[in-house]
Design a protein around this motif. Structure first.
Motif, short mmCIF file in Angstrom:
data_model
loop_
_atom_site.label_atom_id
_atom_site.label_comp_id
_atom_site.label_asym_id
_atom_site.label_seq_id
_atom_site.Cartn_x
_atom_site.Cartn_y
_atom_site.Cartn_z
N GLN B 94 31.26 -18.60 47.37
CA GLN B 94 32.36 -19.71 47.70
C GLN B 94 32.43 -19.84 49.17
N GLU B 171 31.47 -19.00 41.97
CA GLU B 171 32.16 -20.10 42.01
C GLU B 171 32.00 -21.25 43.35
N GLY B 174 34.14 -23.89 45.25
CA GLY B 174 35.27 -23.57 46.18
C GLY B 174 36.35 -24.53 45.96
#
Lengths: 196, 229
Positions: B94, B171, B174
């Motif tokens: 991220q 992830e 972000g």
């Protein structure tokens, strides 16, 4: 979903007969809610009765009658665009009912119910995502498809939420409200947002 | 089916010693084949990050084996392990970790240069990676001259430059808006369709929808799996 309002909105582009309206409706909604021609003609008959549409001349050589909006019909469409859709009436939903019954019944493995629903929802999400990749930039199709994606996503989040409720509830499968814990020093010690 | 790029067999990772032992991962087995994108979901603390770190040879299992392109991570010396990471594994976090004083092309070519390739050769590979993602025009821009979405796609290009065939993403969208985030996932999907193996750790079911398989972790174990039909 209002077939009536959608047909009126389609007719604001100009006169059309039933089969064409049906085709337009399907095209605009990506075929997600298919209408049959009978449904379209029944609706048109009701709209004519209510003074919102009139026949646009006589039948064409194939016997089809085109309809157009009356001034009252145009006013109705303008009113429709200007008003929010009423979302406050909750629909009766089998899944909501099922989980509400499950959490109240100690003999049901609620977590298993949640996981099987989650997996089915995820498979649906995967299918929708693949359909999305296949869209060729049609904004109309994207609007309809994204709504389905967000709806499935919201349901999956709700399942996560119910599951974390269960995890915190001492009985595991009882609604947390019935099990309000007495705050002991043990429970109030520093724990993260999840309890694993 | 072709050989898996990532193979994990009965992998357990225990953190700590004595009374404060945490079994972060407990008997996990998993394969990811070329062309496959696998999403990993589960509540916080379920072992997702541990799984990703073991898959990327950033950490080693307490027991069980992790193989990347046929190389067992626990059988390698430290310098061999870092070479494996450099050459075979791309990671997108991220937090993008793009170096501000380097252009997009230099950022992407850096892992190859660190691996001893010539600058010209690294640049050629970097430009190729950018072209694959239709990002040619970003080659000579610095990170602060790019939008968040562009930076994220450059980070993915860097993760996939050279011969790396395993890409791990934690992830990766972000704080990007949903349309830009979709663009990033589409890139990851396209790279997997072109033969990479991908692992995507995410909380967002919407993101997991891009994967071929979704595995659910709970208390360090895989408790269920959804395969796209």
């Amino acid at each position: 979903m209002s077939v009536k309002d959608s047909l009126l909105a389609l007719l604001s582009d100009g006169p059309a007969y039933g089969a064409k309206l049906r085709a337009e409706f399907d095209r605009h909604t990506g075929g997600v809610w298919p209408l049959n021609v009978g449904q379209v003609y029944t609706t048109l008959a009701r709209l004519e009765r209510d003074g919102l549409v009139v026949a646009d001349g006589g039948p064409d050589p194939e016997g089809r009658i085109a309809y157009r909006l009356t001034p009252a019909g145009h006013a109705h469409v303008a009113q429709w665009w200007a008003s929010p859709v009423d979302r406050t009436e909750p629909a009766r939903d089998e899944l909501v009912l099922k989980l509400a019954l499950a959490v109240a019944d100690p003999s049901v493995d609620t977590r298993a119910v949640i996981q099987s629903q989650r997996s089915a929802g995820m498979a649906h999400l995967q299918r929708l995502t693949r359909m999305k990749v296949g869209l060729n930039g049609s904004l109309q199709d994207a609007v309809v498809l994204e709504h389905q994606l967000y709806a499935v996503e919201a349901e999956l989040r709700w399942l996560d939420h119910v599951e974390s409720f269960l995890r915190r509830s001492p009985a595991g499968s009882r609604p947390p409200a019935e099990q309000t814990p007495k705050l002991t020093t043990d429970l109030s010690t520093d724990r993260g947002p999840t309890d694993e | 089916m072709n050989e898996p790029i990532l193979t994990m067999v009965d992998v357990t990772r225990v953190h700590g010693t004595g009374e404060v032992v945490v079994r972060a991962l407990n008997g996990v087995s998993l394969e990811i084949h070329p062309g496959e994108l696998v999403a990993v979901m589960g509540p916080s603390g379920s072992g997702k990050s541990t799984l990703l770190n073991l898959a990327g040879a950033l950490d080693l299992p307490t027991s069980g084996t992790v193989s990347i392109d046929g190389q067992v991570t626990t059988a390698l010396r430290p310098n061999e392990l870092s070479a494996l990471r450099r050459r075979r594994v791309g990671v997108v976090f991220q937090d993008l970790n793009l170096i501000p004083s380097l252009t997009a092309a230099e950022n992407i070519g850096l892992p190859l240069e660190l691996d001893g390739r010539r600058v010209s050769e690294s640049r050629r590979a970097a430009l190729g990676a950018l072209r694959d993602l239709n990002l040619d025009e970003l080659a000579d821009r610095f990170p602060d001259q790019m939008s968040g979405g562009q930076q994220q796609r450059v980070a993915i290009a860097r993760a996939l430059v050279g011969d790396r065939r395993l890409v791990l993403a934690d992830e990766p969208t972000g704080a990007l808006d949903s349309v830009t985030g979709d663009g990033v996932l589409a890139v990851l999907r396209a790279r997997c369709d072109a033969g990479a193996a991908g692992m995507l750790v995410t909380h967002e079911s919407r993101h997991a929808g891009w994967a071929d398989r979704v595995i659910y972790l709970h208390d360090g174990r895989i408790v269920d799996e959804t395969t796209a039909r």
